[in-house]
Design an enzyme around this catalytic site. Structure first.
Site, mmCIF file in Angstrom:
data_model
loop_
_atom_site.group_PDB
_atom_site.id
_atom_site.type_symbol
_atom_site.label_atom_id
_atom_site.label_comp_id
_atom_site.label_asym_id
_atom_site.label_seq_id
_atom_site.Cartn_x
_atom_site.Cartn_y
_atom_site.Cartn_z
ATOM 1 N N SER A 121 0.821 -1.208 0.000
ATOM 2 C CA SER A 121 0.000 0.000 0.000
ATOM 3 C C SER A 121 0.859 1.265 0.000
ATOM 4 C CB SER A 121 -0.912 0.003 1.230
ATOM 5 O OG SER A 121 -1.590 1.239 1.370
ATOM 6 N N TYR A 144 -2.032 5.394 -4.404
ATOM 7 C CA TYR A 144 -2.967 6.510 -4.266
ATOM 8 C C TYR A 144 -2.301 7.701 -4.944
ATOM 9 C CZ TYR A 144 -6.102 4.291 -0.870
ATOM 10 O OH TYR A 144 -7.011 3.472 -0.249
ATOM 11 N N THR A 170 -5.780 2.751 -6.839
ATOM 12 C CA THR A 170 -7.086 2.742 -6.177
ATOM 13 C C THR A 170 -7.817 4.028 -6.508
ATOM 14 O OG1 THR A 170 -6.299 1.348 -4.365
ATOM 15 C CG2 THR A 170 -8.264 2.661 -3.953
ATOM 16 N N HIS A 268 -14.484 -1.619 -1.939
ATOM 17 C CA HIS A 268 -13.556 -1.176 -0.895
ATOM 18 C C HIS A 268 -13.902 -1.815 0.448
ATOM 19 C CE1 HIS A 268 -10.259 1.867 -0.774
ATOM 20 N NE2 HIS A 268 -10.409 1.742 0.534
#
Length: 369
Positions: A121, A144, A170, A268
């Protein structure tokens, strides 16, 4: 991280009564403070989508075939340019040091042990370089996109240099969902838990608003990425770009037209828009829109190997595993994560054996009802 923010598993032992993913889910609240538990376990709003993710899977039945020949059984899949031993990867999970001091490093240790791919992430608590060095196979980076394009570009270059083989953007959380459970619990990130990949990026300046303009609609959403940004991203990396957070067939078509390598059908985990349909229900129309050849992953609600089987039967090429990883990490560290993933692997193989499916490609629509 201070010890009052987590309960260190004793000797990283798996509790003797843990035999399924649901057991880790049951025990997890005993291994983390209430606020952290509500942050992890809760969804958006009234948890409608969160709960429907599970009931939708449970409503799907399976068809049993017998006396089938098994001479070349395998669970291998090819996703884009990568070959995976299993049709499942660890989802991009933020702030894992909330649950265990080793955080993502414990999770990647488990991924290596069970030969599974993992998405790191943007909001990991260890740097993507350190995680990438520790990870043996299946290194994908979840992105992101940042308000400053130079920061986004720097993240991409860092991921490329660290050996990641795909970028997964995302797109379904340009702003956080209304997470009432964590609000009621008063959850705030501890000061010691930070997004390690973003610490060197200064906060971007926010644009000024005119009187009467909305902070959300005219401010935050004005900085949110759009399809032009996806095109820009593709031009700035040679890595395959996946889009995570597709729920509408028309968006899936736009992803294909934008040259993306694949998509992740996802709500999500029920954490953004409450009332959105279960991911497994969103999958068939998306598959129909993009055709049979385009790679699709699915997440949200996977708790059994039979859920993975059902997702593949309905058109997914594989799935992402989220909360089961976090619960295993909280209860027993790397060992708990590896055990959770092994349970899913074993259950998938059992489902294949008892439905007469020798390979992943044998799992088709006629395997379920």
């Amino acid at each position: 991280m201070k010890k009052d923010h987590y309960v260190l598993p004793k000797l990283s032992q798996i509790p003797p009564d843990v035999i399924a993913i649901s057991d880790y889910e049951r025990l997890a609240k005993d291994y983390m403070p209430h606020g952290i538990y509500e942050y992890i376990a809760g969804g958006a709003g009234d948890d409608i989508t969160l709960n429907r993710n599970r009931t939708a899977f449970d409503a799907i039945g399976m068809n049993k075939r017998v006396l089938r020949k098994f001479t070349k059984g395998t669970t291998e899949v090819v996703l884009g340019e990568d070959r995976f031993r299993w049709p499942m990867l660890i989802a991009p999970l933020a702030y894992q040091s909330l649950l265990h001091p080793a955080g993502e490093l414990a999770t990647v240790e488990a991924a290596n042990a069970v030969n599974m791919g993992m998405l790191t992430s943007t909001l990991s608590t260890y740097p993507l370089e350190q995680i990438g060095t520790a990870q043996h196979t299946g290194k994908w980076f979840q992105l992101y996109m940042q308000p400053d394009p130079e920061h986004t570009l720097d993240l991409i270059r860092r991921a490329e240099k660290a050996g990641y083989t795909a970028i997964v953007v995302t797109v379904d959380a340009p702003v956080s969902g209304l997470r009432n459970r964590q609000q009621r619990a008063g959850f705030l990130l501890p000061p010691s838990v930070v997004a390690a990949n973003l610490v060197n990026y200064p906060t971007s300046k926010t644009q000024s608003l005119s009187p009467g303009q909305s902070v959300l609609l005219n401010g935050l959403m004005a900085d949110a990425p759009d399809w032009d940004d996806i095109q820009w991203l593709r031009k700035n990396t040679n890595l395959p770009v996946w889009i995570k957070g597709i729920s509408h067939p028309q968006d899936a078509i736009l992803a294909v037209e934008s040259g993306c390598a694949g998509i992740v059908v996802s709500n999500h985990g029920g954490r953004t828009l409450d009332g959105l349909a279960p991911s497994i229900d969103l999958l068939p129309p998306v598959r129909s829109a993009v055709g049979e050849a385009f790679p699709i992953l699915l997440d949200s609600g996977i708790r059994r190997g039979t859920d993975i089987f059902k997702a593949i039967a309905l058109g997914a090429n594989g799935v992402l595993i989220g909360r089961p990883v976090l619960n295993g990490l909280a209860v027993a560290g790397a060992l708990g994560v590896a055990h959770s993933l092994t349970l899913l692997q074993q259950e998938l193989e059992l489902a294949m054996a008892l439905t007469g499916c020798e390979t992943i490609s044998d799992i088709t629509l006629d395997c379920i009802y």
